[in-house]
Design an enzyme around this catalytic site. Sequence first.
Site, PDB file in Angstrom:
ATOM      1  N   THR A 131       0.446  -1.117  -0.096  1.00 38.91           N
ATOM      2  CA  THR A 131       0.093   0.435   0.153  1.00 38.91           C
ATOM      3  C   THR A 131       0.362   1.167   0.122  1.00 38.91           C
ATOM      4  O   THR A 131       2.046   1.504   0.146  1.00 38.91           O
ATOM      5  CB  THR A 131      -1.168   0.211   1.065  1.00 38.91           C
ATOM      6  OG1 THR A 131      -1.536   1.112   1.600  1.00 38.91           O
ATOM      7  CG2 THR A 131       0.188  -0.995   2.346  1.00 38.91           C
ATOM      8  N   ASP A 132       0.060   2.204  -0.236  1.00 36.00           N
ATOM      9  CA  ASP A 132       1.067   3.749   0.063  1.00 36.00           C
ATOM     10  C   ASP A 132       0.829   4.542   1.155  1.00 36.00           C
ATOM     11  O   ASP A 132       1.812   5.003   1.072  1.00 36.00           O
ATOM     12  CB  ASP A 132       0.689   5.193  -1.193  1.00 36.00           C
ATOM     13  CG  ASP A 132      -1.449   5.159  -1.127  1.00 36.00           C
ATOM     14  OD1 ASP A 132      -1.917   4.112  -0.130  1.00 36.00           O
ATOM     15  OD2 ASP A 132      -1.901   5.975  -1.755  1.00 36.00           O
ATOM     16  N   GLU A 133       0.327   3.167   1.626  1.00 35.48           N
ATOM     17  CA  GLU A 133       0.283   4.288   3.426  1.00 35.48           C
ATOM     18  C   GLU A 133       1.443   4.339   3.742  1.00 35.48           C
ATOM     19  O   GLU A 133       2.259   4.218   4.892  1.00 35.48           O
ATOM     20  CB  GLU A 133      -0.494   3.413   4.128  1.00 35.48           C
ATOM     21  CG  GLU A 133      -2.335   3.674   3.474  1.00 35.48           C
ATOM     22  CD  GLU A 133      -3.335   3.846   4.203  1.00 35.48           C
ATOM     23  OE1 GLU A 133      -3.281   3.322   5.420  1.00 35.48           O
ATOM     24  OE2 GLU A 133      -4.491   3.570   3.272  1.00 35.48           O
ATOM     25  N   TYR A 156      -1.646  -0.405  11.222  1.00 35.34           N
ATOM     26  CA  TYR A 156      -1.888  -1.528  10.245  1.00 35.34           C
ATOM     27  C   TYR A 156      -0.604  -0.708   9.171  1.00 35.34           C
ATOM     28  O   TYR A 156      -0.415  -1.823   8.322  1.00 35.34           O
ATOM     29  CB  TYR A 156      -3.881  -0.691   8.633  1.00 35.34           C
ATOM     30  CG  TYR A 156      -2.904  -1.168   7.678  1.00 35.34           C
ATOM     31  CD1 TYR A 156      -3.203  -2.588   6.986  1.00 35.34           C
ATOM     32  CD2 TYR A 156      -3.224  -0.236   6.362  1.00 35.34           C
ATOM     33  CE1 TYR A 156      -2.754  -2.389   6.046  1.00 35.34           C
ATOM     34  CE2 TYR A 156      -3.237  -0.114   5.235  1.00 35.34           C
ATOM     35  CZ  TYR A 156      -2.999  -1.698   4.859  1.00 35.34           C
ATOM     36  OH  TYR A 156      -2.793  -2.617   3.432  1.00 35.34           O
ATOM     37  N   LYS A 160       2.063  -2.679   7.097  1.00 35.16           N
ATOM     38  CA  LYS A 160       2.657  -3.280   5.851  1.00 35.16           C
ATOM     39  C   LYS A 160       4.101  -2.944   5.613  1.00 35.16           C
ATOM     40  O   LYS A 160       4.671  -3.120   5.074  1.00 35.16           O
ATOM     41  CB  LYS A 160       1.362  -2.471   4.770  1.00 35.16           C
ATOM     42  CG  LYS A 160      -0.195  -3.114   4.919  1.00 35.16           C
ATOM     43  CD  LYS A 160      -0.201  -4.940   4.409  1.00 35.16           C
ATOM     44  CE  LYS A 160       0.250  -4.592   3.116  1.00 35.16           C
ATOM     45  NZ  LYS A 160      -0.276  -5.579   2.588  1.00 35.16           N
TER      46      LYS A 160
HETATM   47  P1  NAD Z   1      -9.317  -7.915   2.291  1.00 32.63           P
HETATM   48  O1  NAD Z   1      -9.014  -7.065   3.256  1.00 32.63           O
HETATM   49  O2  NAD Z   1     -10.939  -7.092   1.527  1.00 32.63           O
HETATM   50  O3  NAD Z   1      -9.113  -9.434   2.012  1.00 32.63           O
HETATM   51  C1  NAD Z   1      -7.998  -9.520   2.569  1.00 32.63           C
HETATM   52  C2  NAD Z   1      -8.251 -11.307   2.264  1.00 32.63           C
HETATM   53  O4  NAD Z   1      -7.288 -11.595   2.923  1.00 32.63           O
HETATM   54  C3  NAD Z   1      -9.508 -11.676   2.908  1.00 32.63           C
HETATM   55  O5  NAD Z   1     -10.110 -12.277   1.978  1.00 32.63           O
HETATM   56  C4  NAD Z   1      -9.183 -12.504   4.299  1.00 32.63           C
HETATM   57  O6  NAD Z   1     -10.016 -13.856   4.501  1.00 32.63           O
HETATM   58  C5  NAD Z   1      -8.236 -13.275   3.744  1.00 32.63           C
HETATM   59  N1  NAD Z   1      -6.838 -13.153   5.321  1.00 32.63           N
HETATM   60  C6  NAD Z   1      -6.527 -12.714   5.882  1.00 32.63           C
HETATM   61  N2  NAD Z   1      -5.939 -12.851   7.443  1.00 32.63           N
HETATM   62  C7  NAD Z   1      -5.694 -14.357   6.833  1.00 32.63           C
HETATM   63  C8  NAD Z   1      -4.594 -15.655   7.090  1.00 32.63           C
HETATM   64  N3  NAD Z   1      -4.290 -15.552   8.430  1.00 32.63           N
HETATM   65  N4  NAD Z   1      -4.003 -16.479   6.284  1.00 32.63           N
HETATM   66  C9  NAD Z   1      -4.588 -16.603   4.930  1.00 32.63           C
HETATM   67  N5  NAD Z   1      -5.589 -14.889   4.887  1.00 32.63           N
HETATM   68  C10 NAD Z   1      -5.870 -14.332   5.336  1.00 32.63           C
HETATM   69  O7  NAD Z   1      -7.963  -6.108   1.451  1.00 32.63           O
HETATM   70  P2  NAD Z   1      -8.168  -5.672  -0.120  1.00 32.63           P
HETATM   71  O8  NAD Z   1      -8.540  -4.387   0.551  1.00 32.63           O
HETATM   72  O9  NAD Z   1      -8.379  -6.812  -0.660  1.00 32.63           O
HETATM   73  O10 NAD Z   1      -6.680  -5.715  -0.048  1.00 32.63           O
HETATM   74  C11 NAD Z   1      -5.857  -7.218  -0.768  1.00 32.63           C
HETATM   75  C12 NAD Z   1      -4.053  -6.667  -0.467  1.00 32.63           C
HETATM   76  O11 NAD Z   1      -4.018  -5.421  -0.860  1.00 32.63           O
HETATM   77  C13 NAD Z   1      -3.277  -6.186   1.195  1.00 32.63           C
HETATM   78  O12 NAD Z   1      -2.232  -7.019   1.348  1.00 32.63           O
HETATM   79  C14 NAD Z   1      -3.805  -4.726   1.136  1.00 32.63           C
HETATM   80  O13 NAD Z   1      -2.341  -4.507   2.209  1.00 32.63           O
HETATM   81  C15 NAD Z   1      -3.384  -4.292   0.214  1.00 32.63           C
HETATM   82  N6  NAD Z   1      -3.631  -3.006  -0.451  1.00 32.63           N
HETATM   83  C16 NAD Z   1      -5.184  -2.366  -0.405  1.00 32.63           C
HETATM   84  C17 NAD Z   1      -5.580  -1.229  -0.736  1.00 32.63           C
HETATM   85  C18 NAD Z   1      -6.934  -1.299  -0.847  1.00 32.63           C
HETATM   86  O14 NAD Z   1      -7.149   0.366  -0.828  1.00 32.63           O
HETATM   87  N7  NAD Z   1      -8.235  -1.911  -0.493  1.00 32.63           N
HETATM   88  C19 NAD Z   1      -4.825  -0.404  -1.337  1.00 32.63           C
HETATM   89  C20 NAD Z   1      -3.404  -1.204  -1.610  1.00 32.63           C
HETATM   90  C21 NAD Z   1      -2.670  -2.466  -1.325  1.00 32.63           C
HETATM   91  P1  TYD Z   2     -10.663   3.853   4.597  1.00 29.90           P
HETATM   92  O1  TYD Z   2     -11.524   3.278   3.400  1.00 29.90           O
HETATM   93  O2  TYD Z   2     -10.595   3.142   5.418  1.00 29.90           O
HETATM   94  O3  TYD Z   2      -8.945   3.357   3.717  1.00 29.90           O
HETATM   95  P2  TYD Z   2      -7.598   4.351   4.613  1.00 29.90           P
HETATM   96  O4  TYD Z   2      -7.970   4.740   5.239  1.00 29.90           O
HETATM   97  O5  TYD Z   2      -6.805   2.673   3.918  1.00 29.90           O
HETATM   98  O6  TYD Z   2      -6.907   5.477   3.654  1.00 29.90           O
HETATM   99  O7  TYD Z   2     -11.241   5.226   4.775  1.00 29.90           O
HETATM  100  C1  TYD Z   2     -10.652   6.033   3.252  1.00 29.90           C
HETATM  101  C2  TYD Z   2     -10.733   8.057   3.740  1.00 29.90           C
HETATM  102  O8  TYD Z   2     -11.931   8.272   4.560  1.00 29.90           O
HETATM  103  C3  TYD Z   2      -9.732   7.512   5.052  1.00 29.90           C
HETATM  104  O9  TYD Z   2      -8.912   9.192   5.413  1.00 29.90           O
HETATM  105  C4  TYD Z   2     -10.583   8.117   6.589  1.00 29.90           C
HETATM  106  C5  TYD Z   2     -12.511   8.118   6.282  1.00 29.90           C
HETATM  107  N1  TYD Z   2     -13.921   7.770   6.783  1.00 29.90           N
HETATM  108  C6  TYD Z   2     -14.571   8.623   6.869  1.00 29.90           C
HETATM  109  O10 TYD Z   2     -14.295   9.769   6.977  1.00 29.90           O
HETATM  110  N2  TYD Z   2     -15.276   7.433   7.748  1.00 29.90           N
HETATM  111  C7  TYD Z   2     -15.609   6.207   7.581  1.00 29.90           C
HETATM  112  O11 TYD Z   2     -16.625   5.587   8.157  1.00 29.90           O
HETATM  113  C8  TYD Z   2     -14.750   5.611   7.233  1.00 29.90           C
HETATM  114  C9  TYD Z   2     -14.383   4.047   7.440  1.00 29.90           C
HETATM  115  C10 TYD Z   2     -13.540   6.254   6.449  1.00 29.90           C
END
Ligand code: NAD
Ligand code: TYD
Length: 350
Positions: A131-133, A156, A160
């Site tokens: 992630t970019d975070e 988090y 990461k």
């Molecule tokens: P998500 O939370 O939707 O899915 C995570 C999956 O991992 C789930 O299916 C869960 O069951 C599985 N999981 C969790 N713990 C586990 C374990 N101990 N063993 C096996 N499986 C396990 O997450 P996402 O949003 O699809 O993100 C996927 C990846 O991409 C993550 O690594 C996240 O850091 C990265 N990412 C997400 C975003 C975003 O905006 N969602 C952006 C950049 C990077």
């Molecule tokens: P989120 O979807 O949790 O992603 P991330 O924290 O990984 O960026 O949140 C996106 C943005 O929205 C973040 O600035 C937090 C804000 N947010 C709210 O204002 N209200 C909410 O209920 C949630 C879940 C997030």
Amino acid sequence: MKSILVTGGAGFIGSHVVRRFVNKYPDYKIVNLDLLTYAGNLENLKDIDTMPNYEFVKGDITDAPFINSLFSKYQFDGVLHLAAESHVDRSILDPMTFIMTNIVGTVNLLNGAHEIWKSNTDGKRFYHISTDEVYGSLGETGFFLETTSYDPQSPYSASKASSDHLVRAYHNTYKLPIVITNCSNNYGPNQFPEKLIPLAIQNIRHNKPIPIYGKGENIRDWLYVEDHASAIDLVFHEGENGETYNIGGHNEWTNIALIRQLCITMDKKLDREPGSSEQLITYVKDRAGHDLRYAIDSSKIQRELGWKPSLQFEEGIEKTVEWYLNNTDWLENVSSGAYEKYYEKQYKSR
Ligand code: NAD
Ligand code: TYD
């Protein structure tokens, strides 16, 4: 036939990656390893689960003996590692699960790959999706580059960041063939409704308050999930060994502007009076340590691998809203039970 492990394939981004790979690469055997936590849902993959090149395995990446036996059984040629605890607010409530899954789980997978690849790394690849975070928070100007120093601010993002460092350490120390990508906020179908966009869609449907943290001035760079999956496909096949690529949408929105845009789309789709959803916006107590702004400079992946996002945000948000409104059963199912308890705990005192 190549044997490919996808971890976290039942989650939001993982399910889009699994679907893309199963459909596009019939000569790959795709093994989807997922613990099916609250965030994982096999419903996400019901359209491909009978494909001959797909197999689901339920298991925990924190279980080292299990992971070693899996690598020994399937002799994977490639790993796409997406399994993670992924929600910042949950990491504030319970950091240890993030340490275990995101750090220990990643090391178990690195050890599994190293063990079977150490004598020959030809054609092998460990791809860590991040992630970019990890870069922390930007001020009003500037962008995250691949060379930006890590400065994670939440449990988090710290977990990461730690996993990214470990993946690089295995490359430097053991010559494990790796690539890493750091992507901005994703949106689209199948995202668990704890995240901002699906949470707001669900609350608007039920005429419930839309909680906006602080003043809603925090900025995120949003990318449609299938554009992330296309970048993952490209980097897995053409990325340079040992390299990192940033992926982003060049699509920055303050949270409040994004939610107002979403409200307009929801009013139209639900045939509601213009302006009615916006009345649900409710400012609540800010997230602890809330990062102000994320913005990705994705020129490296664009220049070196020719990737670019395919969707404009207006189109992406329209498709997203349509998907949730056409899949209200999915939304209701994942929002019940344990999620209701989390919601209560997270938002009750705000
Ligand atoms: P998500 O939370 O939707 O899915 C995570 C999956 O991992 C789930 O299916 C869960 O069951 C599985 N999981 C969790 N713990 C586990 C374990 N101990 N063993 C096996 N499986 C396990 O997450 P996402 O949003 O699809 O993100 C996927 C990846 O991409 C993550 O690594 C996240 O850091 C990265 N990412 C997400 C975003 C975003 O905006 N969602 C952006 C950049 C990077
Ligand atoms: P989120 O979807 O949790 O992603 P991330 O924290 O990984 O960026 O949140 C996106 C943005 O929205 C973040 O600035 C937090 C804000 N947010 C709210 O204002 N209200 C909410 O209920 C949630 C879940 C997030």
